[in-house]
Design a protein around this motif. Structure first.
Motif, PDB file in Angstrom:
ATOM      1  N   LEU A 274     -24.125 -87.494 -24.294  1.00 28.95           N
ATOM      2  CA  LEU A 274     -23.780 -88.058 -24.116  1.00 28.95           C
ATOM      3  C   LEU A 274     -22.387 -88.323 -23.188  1.00 28.95           C
ATOM      4  O   LEU A 274     -22.910 -89.266 -22.117  1.00 28.95           O
ATOM      5  CB  LEU A 274     -24.731 -88.980 -23.826  1.00 28.95           C
ATOM      6  CG  LEU A 274     -26.147 -88.740 -23.175  1.00 28.95           C
ATOM      7  CD1 LEU A 274     -27.265 -90.016 -23.948  1.00 28.95           C
ATOM      8  CD2 LEU A 274     -26.902 -88.252 -22.324  1.00 28.95           C
TER       9      LEU A 274
ATOM     10  N   ASP B  28     -26.550 -89.218 -29.448  1.00 28.16           N
ATOM     11  CA  ASP B  28     -26.621 -89.929 -28.195  1.00 28.16           C
ATOM     12  C   ASP B  28     -25.004 -89.620 -27.967  1.00 28.16           C
ATOM     13  O   ASP B  28     -23.956 -90.702 -27.000  1.00 28.16           O
ATOM     14  CB  ASP B  28     -25.944 -91.720 -28.633  1.00 28.16           C
ATOM     15  CG  ASP B  28     -27.338 -92.263 -27.983  1.00 28.16           C
ATOM     16  OD1 ASP B  28     -27.589 -91.863 -27.250  1.00 28.16           O
ATOM     17  OD2 ASP B  28     -27.931 -93.788 -27.761  1.00 28.16           O
TER      18      ASP B  28
ATOM     19  N   GLY C 139     -35.086 -86.732 -21.471  1.00 28.66           N
ATOM     20  CA  GLY C 139     -34.351 -87.494 -20.234  1.00 28.66           C
ATOM     21  C   GLY C 139     -35.805 -89.160 -20.442  1.00 28.66           C
ATOM     22  O   GLY C 139     -36.028 -89.870 -20.422  1.00 28.66           O
TER      23      GLY C 139
ATOM     24  N   HIS D 160     -36.127 -78.845 -24.794  1.00 25.91           N
ATOM     25  CA  HIS D 160     -36.126 -79.897 -24.243  1.00 25.91           C
ATOM     26  C   HIS D 160     -37.387 -80.622 -25.800  1.00 25.91           C
ATOM     27  O   HIS D 160     -37.875 -81.806 -25.419  1.00 25.91           O
ATOM     28  CB  HIS D 160     -37.468 -80.345 -23.163  1.00 25.91           C
ATOM     29  CG  HIS D 160     -35.646 -79.795 -21.873  1.00 25.91           C
ATOM     30  ND1 HIS D 160     -36.573 -79.326 -21.253  1.00 25.91           N
ATOM     31  CD2 HIS D 160     -34.521 -80.623 -21.928  1.00 25.91           C
ATOM     32  CE1 HIS D 160     -35.419 -78.649 -19.962  1.00 25.91           C
ATOM     33  NE2 HIS D 160     -34.030 -79.416 -21.182  1.00 25.91           N
TER      34      HIS D 160
ATOM     35  N   THR E   9     -26.932 -84.374 -17.933  1.00 29.38           N
ATOM     36  CA  THR E   9     -27.767 -85.786 -18.602  1.00 29.38           C
ATOM     37  C   THR E   9     -28.468 -85.002 -19.736  1.00 29.38           C
ATOM     38  O   THR E   9     -27.867 -83.055 -20.293  1.00 29.38           O
ATOM     39  CB  THR E   9     -29.004 -85.674 -17.228  1.00 29.38           C
ATOM     40  OG1 THR E   9     -29.584 -84.153 -17.222  1.00 29.38           O
ATOM     41  CG2 THR E   9     -28.863 -85.042 -16.279  1.00 29.38           C
ATOM     42  N   ILE E  10     -29.038 -85.518 -20.701  1.00 25.69           N
ATOM     43  CA  ILE E  10     -29.947 -85.393 -21.820  1.00 25.69           C
ATOM     44  C   ILE E  10     -30.136 -83.615 -21.325  1.00 25.69           C
ATOM     45  O   ILE E  10     -30.474 -82.251 -22.567  1.00 25.69           O
ATOM     46  CB  ILE E  10     -30.244 -85.867 -22.195  1.00 25.69           C
ATOM     47  CG1 ILE E  10     -30.735 -85.327 -24.000  1.00 25.69           C
ATOM     48  CG2 ILE E  10     -31.608 -86.480 -21.574  1.00 25.69           C
ATOM     49  CD1 ILE E  10     -29.313 -85.778 -24.685  1.00 25.69           C
TER      50      ILE E  10
ATOM     51  N   THR F 278     -36.329 -92.168 -24.611  1.00 25.60           N
ATOM     52  CA  THR F 278     -34.503 -92.828 -25.360  1.00 25.60           C
ATOM     53  C   THR F 278     -35.095 -92.734 -26.662  1.00 25.60           C
ATOM     54  O   THR F 278     -35.743 -93.131 -26.822  1.00 25.60           O
ATOM     55  CB  THR F 278     -34.011 -93.849 -24.755  1.00 25.60           C
ATOM     56  OG1 THR F 278     -34.384 -94.711 -24.313  1.00 25.60           O
ATOM     57  CG2 THR F 278     -33.995 -92.770 -22.689  1.00 25.60           C
TER      58      THR F 278
ATOM     59  N   LEU G 290     -33.020 -89.721 -31.178  1.00 23.25           N
ATOM     60  CA  LEU G 290     -32.518 -88.557 -30.361  1.00 23.25           C
ATOM     61  C   LEU G 290     -30.891 -90.211 -30.805  1.00 23.25           C
ATOM     62  O   LEU G 290     -29.668 -90.159 -30.051  1.00 23.25           O
ATOM     63  CB  LEU G 290     -32.871 -89.821 -29.778  1.00 23.25           C
ATOM     64  CG  LEU G 290     -33.727 -88.960 -28.975  1.00 23.25           C
ATOM     65  CD1 LEU G 290     -34.696 -89.446 -27.550  1.00 23.25           C
ATOM     66  CD2 LEU G 290     -34.447 -87.356 -27.970  1.00 23.25           C
TER      67      LEU G 290
ATOM     68  N   LEU H 274     -36.314 -84.595 -25.161  1.00 19.93           N
ATOM     69  CA  LEU H 274     -35.311 -83.926 -24.874  1.00 19.93           C
ATOM     70  C   LEU H 274     -34.773 -83.800 -23.621  1.00 19.93           C
ATOM     71  O   LEU H 274     -33.437 -83.198 -22.455  1.00 19.93           O
ATOM     72  CB  LEU H 274     -34.273 -82.990 -25.300  1.00 19.93           C
ATOM     73  CG  LEU H 274     -33.911 -82.649 -26.729  1.00 19.93           C
ATOM     74  CD1 LEU H 274     -33.973 -81.592 -27.427  1.00 19.93           C
ATOM     75  CD2 LEU H 274     -33.600 -84.017 -27.552  1.00 19.93           C
TER      76      LEU H 274
END
Length: 223
Positions: free
Chosen positions: A129, A126, A88, A81, A135-136, A91, A122, A86
């Motif tokens: 998603l 996108d 969540g 992450h 989830t990311i 953003t 990020l 990464l």
């Protein structure tokens, strides 16, 4: 030099043969870098390596993964992450004016400039998603598990909710080939973000650092 220190590995092999340990591996780190060391671990020693790997930080892991694949040696990934970029927490619309990490946080070495750059990146991913019901944080783990040579992925987990979320990532299907191609292109262009190349640590560079290409020597960062 440590990887090529025969006595150390001979001692580990003796412990393994005697039953004191079942297996051993090399943890490549700390921080990003150590490409030569990681490649030597899986190619010369043929010992599994634990490496930093994420959508945002794929080097030098890719070189180590390629070497591991060529030598039929497994690798373990960590920091999927990218220090919270990464999972969540942030953003593409997040605005950071100061580092979110306290002095006692092991991620506090991350510079604010790096975090702002990561947030801008990020927006470029996108599409993941939109293409997957996940989830990311789950997608970040799924990405790390894509190479066949990767045995496992170790994220940072501090709550039961995070545990449930991340475990579910193993049930996700593989990324489509087209999406992997898009991620490869984005990474090659630094996710269309204009910033300085990342510094990576190295024990074979006179300065102790190399650029992300793993070749160009640079002066170490000022304290």
């Amino acid at each position: 030099q440590a990887i090529r220190h025969a006595d150390s590995f001979a001692a580990l092999d003796r412990h393994k043969d005697s039953g004191k340990i079942r297996h051993y591996a090399v943890a490549v780190g700390p921080d990003l870098g150590w490409q030569d060391e990681g490649v030597a671990s899986v190619s010369e020693r043929r010992v599994p390596a634990q490496i930093i790997y994420s959508i945002l930080e794929q080097d030098p892991a890719r070189a180590i993964i390629d070497a591991a694949t060529a030598n039929d040696v497994g690798v373990f990934t960590r920091v999927p992450h990218a220090s919270g970029m990464l999972d969540g927490t942030h953003t593409k619309d997040t605005v950071l004016d100061e580092t979110p990490f306290g002095e006692s946080d092991h991620r506090s070495y991350r510079r604010l400039m790096w975090m702002k750059s990561a947030i801008r990146k990020l927006a470029a991913i996108d599409f993941l998603l939109e293409n997957y019901d996940a989830t990311i944080g789950q997608l970040a783990i799924r990405f790390c598990l894509m190479p066949n040579v990767v045995a496992s992925c170790t994220p940072t987990i501090t709550t039961e909710e995070m545990l449930d979320e991340y475990v579910a990532a193993s049930d996700l299907g593989r990324f489509d080939a087209a999406d992997m191609t898009t991620l490869d292109r984005l990474y090659a262009t630094n996710f269309d973000v204009d910033d300085e190349p990342a510094r990576m640590k190295s024990s074979v560079s006179p300065t102790g650092f190399v650029l992300m290409d793993g070749v160009t020597e640079i002066e170490p960062a000022a304290a």
